[in-house]
Structures are given as C-alpha cells and as structure tokens.
Scaffold this motif. Structure first.
Motif, mmCIF file in Angstrom:
data_model
loop_
_atom_site.group_PDB
_atom_site.id
_atom_site.type_symbol
_atom_site.label_atom_id
_atom_site.label_comp_id
_atom_site.label_asym_id
_atom_site.label_seq_id
_atom_site.Cartn_x
_atom_site.Cartn_y
_atom_site.Cartn_z
ATOM 1 N N ALA A 258 0.689 -0.942 0.284
ATOM 2 C CA ALA A 258 -0.019 -0.092 0.095
ATOM 3 C C ALA A 258 1.115 1.197 -0.266
ATOM 4 N N ILE A 259 1.800 1.200 0.678
ATOM 5 C CA ILE A 259 2.940 2.658 0.737
ATOM 6 C C ILE A 259 3.498 2.935 -0.515
ATOM 7 N N ALA A 260 3.592 1.483 -0.823
ATOM 8 C CA ALA A 260 4.302 1.386 -2.363
ATOM 9 C C ALA A 260 3.939 1.958 -3.702
ATOM 10 N N SER A 261 2.213 2.136 -3.661
ATOM 11 C CA SER A 261 1.409 1.876 -4.009
ATOM 12 C C SER A 261 1.123 3.316 -4.005
ATOM 13 N N VAL A 311 4.487 -4.133 -7.840
ATOM 14 C CA VAL A 311 3.474 -2.295 -7.333
ATOM 15 C C VAL A 311 3.934 -2.068 -8.367
ATOM 16 N N THR A 312 5.291 -3.195 -9.169
ATOM 17 C CA THR A 312 5.575 -2.345 -10.063
ATOM 18 C C THR A 312 4.887 -3.067 -11.288
ATOM 19 N N GLY A 316 1.913 -1.149 -12.666
ATOM 20 C CA GLY A 316 2.769 -0.422 -13.693
ATOM 21 C C GLY A 316 3.623 0.970 -13.545
ATOM 22 N N THR A 317 2.966 0.886 -11.653
ATOM 23 C CA THR A 317 3.865 2.061 -12.170
ATOM 24 C C THR A 317 5.074 2.118 -10.366
ATOM 25 N N ARG A 318 5.190 2.642 -10.058
ATOM 26 C CA ARG A 318 6.590 2.980 -9.107
ATOM 27 C C ARG A 318 6.341 4.044 -7.915
ATOM 28 N N LEU A 319 7.148 4.030 -7.264
ATOM 29 C CA LEU A 319 7.629 4.543 -5.828
ATOM 30 C C LEU A 319 7.370 6.011 -5.406
ATOM 31 N N ASP A 320 7.462 6.607 -6.458
ATOM 32 C CA ASP A 320 7.114 8.280 -6.573
ATOM 33 C C ASP A 320 6.106 8.093 -7.991
#
Length: 712
Positions: A258-261, A311-312, A316-320
């Motif tokens: 959840a945090i990474a998303s 998550v990636t 298809g999204t990243r930490l930022d």
C-alpha cells in the motif's frame, strides 16, 4: 623438485594465444593462476577466511595492481615504491568486482580477497582485459563457494570489423571501446565508450564478446578438470526461521504494498516504511527481539522488496507514482557561478549536480604515468559525492572508488564530443548536491551545459539516463530514470549516454542470471527515448555553445614556429619569455611537435592587447625577409659606417644598412642622408658573401643616376 604445471590455452582466432597455468606460483593461496599472452604475465590469487564476518553482506575485496618493474620502469615520486592505486587500477578493480560480487552465495559472509597483479607488460596487450579471467580462474581452482565461472573481454571496431582485446594502438583507431563480463549463459556487466553508435551495433558488439568469453570459460573448465576439482568448503550460512518470516510477511507485506502504491516522495515513504517496521517489531517481545531482532529486520526488508517489485509488475507504477517509461521533472540553469569559466546546474527529480568547466593550457593536462600507459588527458572530469547529497553525516575519507568510477563514466560520455582542434585543456568538476537515482547521468547533463556555457564548441550535446529492470521470470518491467531504491531493489542498472546521433558511453550491471537479449534491446530502445527527452530539456536551456569564452575566462591562441626560433623566444635562462609573460599578463607554453618538428606556442590570457603583443613578438622573432623584397624600416642607431634599421613589421628585428648602400652618390657622413627616427624603404639582398651578414640597400630602390651626375 619442481611441482607439476597445468596449462590450458585460448585461441583468439588471429594468431594470439592466451594461456592459463597453475601449479608453480602462490600455492598457499586458496586458488592461484598465471595468465600469459605475448610478454604480458598476470598473477591472480584468491583467499577467503574460514569464518564468517559479523556483517550481513559479502566482504569482498578485489585488488588490481600494475608493478612498474613489469615494464622495466621506476615508480615516480620521492619514494620509489608503488603506493596507493592509480585511477586506472581502481577502474579495473571495479570492473572485476561488479561481475564477481553477485556470483557468491547470498548467505556467504566470509571475507574474500581477490588480488590480481601485472608482473610483466607487453605494450601490445592491454592487461585490464585479462583481469576478470584471472580472478575467475583463481576462484575455479579454489574451494570457495562460487555460483558460476565468468570472464571478461574488450571489444573494439576498426573499419566495421570487431576486434577482441585490441591493443592500445588499435584502440586509437577504433570507434568502440567496450568491456563485457559474462558467464557461459548470461551477460553480467558492460562498460565502455563509443563514437555515436546505434543500439543495434552495441548489442552486436556484446554478442561478439560473449562468444569469445564462452571460449575463455571452457578453458577454465578444462584447467579445473586437469588440476582436479576441490570439494567446496562448508560454511555457516545465515540463520533462518520460517515461522518468524511468515509472521513478518503476514504483518507487513500488504502494508508495504500500500505504501509503495501511493507514489510518495523519498522522505515520505522512508518515514512510512520505518514506521511500519516499528509496528512489526512491536509484535515481538523484548526477549524475542534480543534473540532474533536481526531476523525480523532481514525478513521485513525481504517482504518490503517483494512488495515494491510487485507493485511495478502488477500496476505498472513506481514508488514515486511514475509510469515505467516516465522521467522526473527536469530544470536547468547555466552561468550559475559568476567567476568560473563555465557552470551549469542540472536537477532531475531529487537528483542535482552542479558542474564547472575550467579552461587552461597544455600545462594543466592530466598526466598519466602507469606501467601500462603514459600520456596525458586534455579533457578530464572529476566527480564528488558528499554525504549531504543523501542527507547523511559520515566520515570523509578521500576520493572513493565509486567517485572514480562515476567520474570516469561521465568523462568517457563527453570526451569524444570535444572537437579535436579545441586548443584548451578542460577540467570539468561535478558536485553532486542531491542524489536519488543516477547522479552520474546528472553529471553528464550538467557537464554538457557547463562546457557549452564556457564557449567550448561541442560537436553535439550529450545527455544520459539510468535504466532499471524488475522481473519475476515471466513478467518484466523496464524502468526509465530509476530512483535509488529501484537501483537497490531491481535486477539491472543500465546507464546510457548519447547524442541525437548515437551512444557515446554505457555502464550496465545485471544482478540476475539469464538476461535475454530481447530485454536488453527493449531497455536500449526505451533508454533512447528517455535520453532524447532529456536532451531536449538541455537544448531548451542552452540551444548551442556560446560563441566565445567569457570576458574573464582566458582566451587561448596557438601558433606554430620552426624549432630554430624556440631558443630566441625563450631567451637566455628564460629571460625573454618571462619578461614577455610579465609585461603582457599572459601565460605562454611551448611544446614541440615530434611529427612536424615545429614549436607549438600556446598563448593564454584575458586581455586581447596582451595576446596581440605576444603574437607581435613571435612574428618579430620569426620574421624572415624575402630576397629582393622591399620593407619599411626605421633608423634606431647611427654609426660611422652606416645606420642600424629596424623592420617596422617586425619590431626588434634589426639589420645594418651600410653607408655604401644609402645612396648612389658617395656618402661622407651617414647623417647627410638619414637621421635617427627616419622611416623609409630598403630592399633585402640576402646574405653578403663577404661579411656573411644580411644585407639591405636603400639605393637599390632609387633610380640610378647617369655616371656624369654621380659624386665620386
């Protein structure tokens, strides 16, 4: 009794043979080999401690040294002894380290020391290309646990033909200089510089090197079979506890995910992850943490890594919060520092580099003096990575290997875009002020802008980008402009620099086995899109190099003069050149071109009038009148037998005008015809065969009167 020697050979396919031997030298090491090709001899050894170090990583040291005796030379300096490693030695250590480190078992924490030494040098062999082979062969002959054999090779290309392990002379003609490290099945490391080649050409070069590396690994396998494979030593691996792992993962994985998303900043997510870790630790008693706190931390890190990667792959999204091919916001400024010759600030997300360019004469060239190379660099780049750039406070212990390596990569990226006729020695310094993902590529971008700001007429501007990879075997995601966390958690760190035409440098480290060429090609294609986007931002800031250097920056003018005039320009004990520099406020450097046998004069100064005065002096010293030509002269001294005259176009260049050459009429007194300060023309008549001195004539330019009108 001489012990048995075991030897295997590798045919490079062009008449050159590499031999690997063991059995004679350094037998108390856990493994030792001697590599020979031509007159080059390299000793490779490896030793590992029997007990694990109290750390949670592999304490591996790779040391590469070139002995001056290998080239029949003495070390420079006051103490005639090899001391700290040179930059070239450090770079070779890094090349080997980066291939070897991922190939040890993840739970092997015993100290390992790999030592590679150049014992004999052949100028037709570049020894750094053999260091990886020496390290791997020594490990293969030891009982140290090691996943797979590797080797390294250099690739060059001349007239479209690839060359394996070229000589330094061949490399001067090559448009590619790449070092590749690989196992039998997979590429592990790529580093090099190129003259604007395409992505397809780069992959082709890697494949060419890999074929030769496979031959080198086969030779190692034959040597091990002949020598006798040692039984791999047993060692105490890391403690494991499946129950603790299950508890930590269950409590943290979803929250890590959840945090990474959320797509937060570095500080925000670091704080969130730290808070979650404390929550997980609170699930254990003080007694449990005292006994297994290290396992709790380790398993939290493992669950965190898995969640971030998924998550990636899933979203298809990243930490930022970026997409996989998205690049962070970029802003740049040039002429940031008012007193330097060129400066630029480049900021990409949370990474920032401030670069300066300083211009000088050949006297400021970087001198290279090692057993395997002597020469100088007229363009060089230094990279500094202070602790505050990552918000840390740590000891300052001089230039790190990382700083040497990152600076070298940026230097190689830019150097071929400096015009060959650039008269300056150039030093670029990059100060990394913030770092969260590829400060070396930020250095390339800031370096480009600082050079353009300094008025260096670069062939084309260069940009750089760092690419990453996350794969679980079935799925993969190539990441553009990676964060620091993505570098640590990912499977590849791939830095590519280039112009609008092609690639100028690269550095790739792969942390997984069996990377497919299709993935590499996809990463290169995505990297091209990224670096062209970044290049556009650079051009928006400064579209082209400034027309001239800054008013307070030194201008440099070069002139060539025949060697015969160098002594006159220097003067007795350097008197002429020293007085000239003092009076004109310039710096004058004289070098000799060994090919044309001319003196190359560099004049550096900020005052155009001072530079012009030096040019006038050089013109005066090198002035040679032509036979039967007329020249304006001025009388500077009166004598009984003539007048000393000075050529107006070459002040300081004097010649005697004899009384007999003043006029056709007989002249009793020189002052009857000319006086001090008079200006007139004379004809140059060459060398007088009687006096063996130069001869000029005033009367030769005057009509000859009839005999009856002459005064006798």
């Amino acid at each position: 009794m001489i012990p048995q020697l075991f030897v295997e050979s590798i045919d490079l396919g062009d008449g050159r043979i590499i031999t690997i031997e063991t059995g004679h030298l350094a037998k108390q090491a856990d493994g030792s080999v001697v590599i020979r090709i031509g007159k080059t001899v390299i000793l490779g050894t490896v030793v590992s401690a029997r007990k694990a170090s109290p750390v949670d990583f592999l304490p591996l040291t790779v040391d590469y040294r070139e002995k001056f005796a290998a080239a029949g030379r003495f070390p420079g300096g006051f103490f005639k002894r090899e001391a700290r490693p040179s930059d070239s030695e450090v770079l070779t250590m890094r090349l080997v380290d980066r291939v070897l480190r991922p190939l040890f078992p993840s739970d092997y924490h015993a100290e390992v020391q790999v030592m590679i030494q150049l014992m004999s040098f052949d100028e037709d062999v570049m020894p750094d290309a053999l260091a990886g082979l020496a390290a791997s062969a020594a490990l293969a002959l030891s009982d140290i646990p090691f996943k797979t054999l590797i080797s390294e090779a250099r690739v060059g290309r001349i007239d479209g033909e690839f060359i394996i392990n070229p000589s330094r002379a061949q490399l001067e003609l090559s448009d590619i200089d790449m070092m590749i490290g690989a196992s039998m099945d997979s590429i592990a490391m790529v580093e090099g510089e190129m003259k604007e080649i395409s992505e397809a050409e780069m992959v082709e070069a890697i494949k060419f090197a890999h074929g030769h590396i496979k031959n080198q690994i086969s030779a190692q396998e034959r040597l091990v079979a002949a020598f006798g494979k040692k039984e791999v030593r047993t060692y105490d691996g890391e403690r494991e506890d499946e129950a603790i792992y299950a508890k930590v993962k269950e409590a943290s994985y979803d929250k890590n995910y959840a945090i990474a998303s959320k797509g937060s900043s570095k500080q925000e997510r670091t704080a969130a992850f730290d808070e979650l870790k404390e929550e997980v630790k609170a699930l254990f008693t003080e007694e449990e943490l005292a006994e297994n706190g290290d396992l709790v931390s380790k398993y939290f890190k493992k669950a965190n890594k898995e969640a971030v990667r998924n998550v990636t792959l899933d979203l298809g999204t990243r930490l930022d919060g970026r997409k996989t091919n998205e690049i962070r916001d970029i802003w740049c400024k040039v002429d940031y520092l008012p007193s330097v010759h060129g400066s630029a600030l480049f900021t990409r997300g949370e990474t920032q580099a401030l670069a300066t360019a300083t211009l000088g004469t050949s006297r400021e060239a970087n001198q290279i003096d090692s057993p395997s190379q002597q020469g100088e660099e007229k363009f060089y780049l230094h990279y500094n990575f202070p602790p505050f750039s990552t918000g840390e406070a740590r000891p300052l212990r001089g230039t790190s290997r990382r700083e040497v390596g990152h600076g070298n990569l940026a230097q190689r990226a830019l150097k071929n875009m400096i015009p060959a006729d650039c008269p300056y020695t150039i030093r670029v310094v990059s100060e990394v002020l913030e770092s969260n993902g590829s400060s070396s590529m930020a250095t390339v971008c800031a370096g480009t802008l600082s050079l353009m700001d300094a008025g260096i007429q670069m062939i084309r501007p260069v940009s750089g980008i760092a690419m990453g990879l996350i794969t679980d075997g079935d799925r993969y995601a190539v990441l553009s402009d990676i964060l620091g966390d993505e570098d640590h958690l990912g499977d590849m760190d791939f830095k590519v620099t280039g112009t609008s035409v092609g690639i100028t440098a690269c550095q790739m480290d792969i942390k997984i086995d069996g990377l497919k060429y299709e993935i590499m090609e996809a990463a290169l294609a995505q990297a091209r899109d990224g670096r062209l986007h970044i290049l556009g931002k650079l051009i928006e800031t400064l579209a082209s190099p400034k027309e001239d250097v800054k008013a307070y920056a030194p201008k440099i003018i070069t002139r060539r003069i025949p060697n015969a005039f160098i002594g006159a320009l220097i003067g007795p004990g350097g008197k002429v050149i020293q007085e000239l520099q003092k009076s004109t406020g310039t710096t004058i450097v004289i070098n000799e071109d060994p090919i044309t046998e001319e003196g190359v004069i560099e004049i550096l100064g900020t005052d155009p009038a001072g530079i012009e005065a030096v040019l006038a002096k050089i013109k005066s010293i090198t002035f040679k009148p032509k036979m039967n030509e007329a020249y304006d002269v001025k009388v500077i001294k009166m004598l009984d037998f003539g007048a000393v005259v000075e050529y107006l176009e070459a002040p300081g260049n004097e010649v005697l005008l004899h009384v007999s050459e003043l006029a056709w009429e007989r002249t009793e007194n020189v002052s009857d015809v000319v006086n001090m300060g008079d200006v007139f023309q004379v004809k140059y008549l060459g060398m007088d065969p009687k006096t063996r001195k130069e001869k000029v004539s005033r009367k030769a330019l005057m009509p000859r009167p009839p005999r009856e009108e002459r005064k006798e």
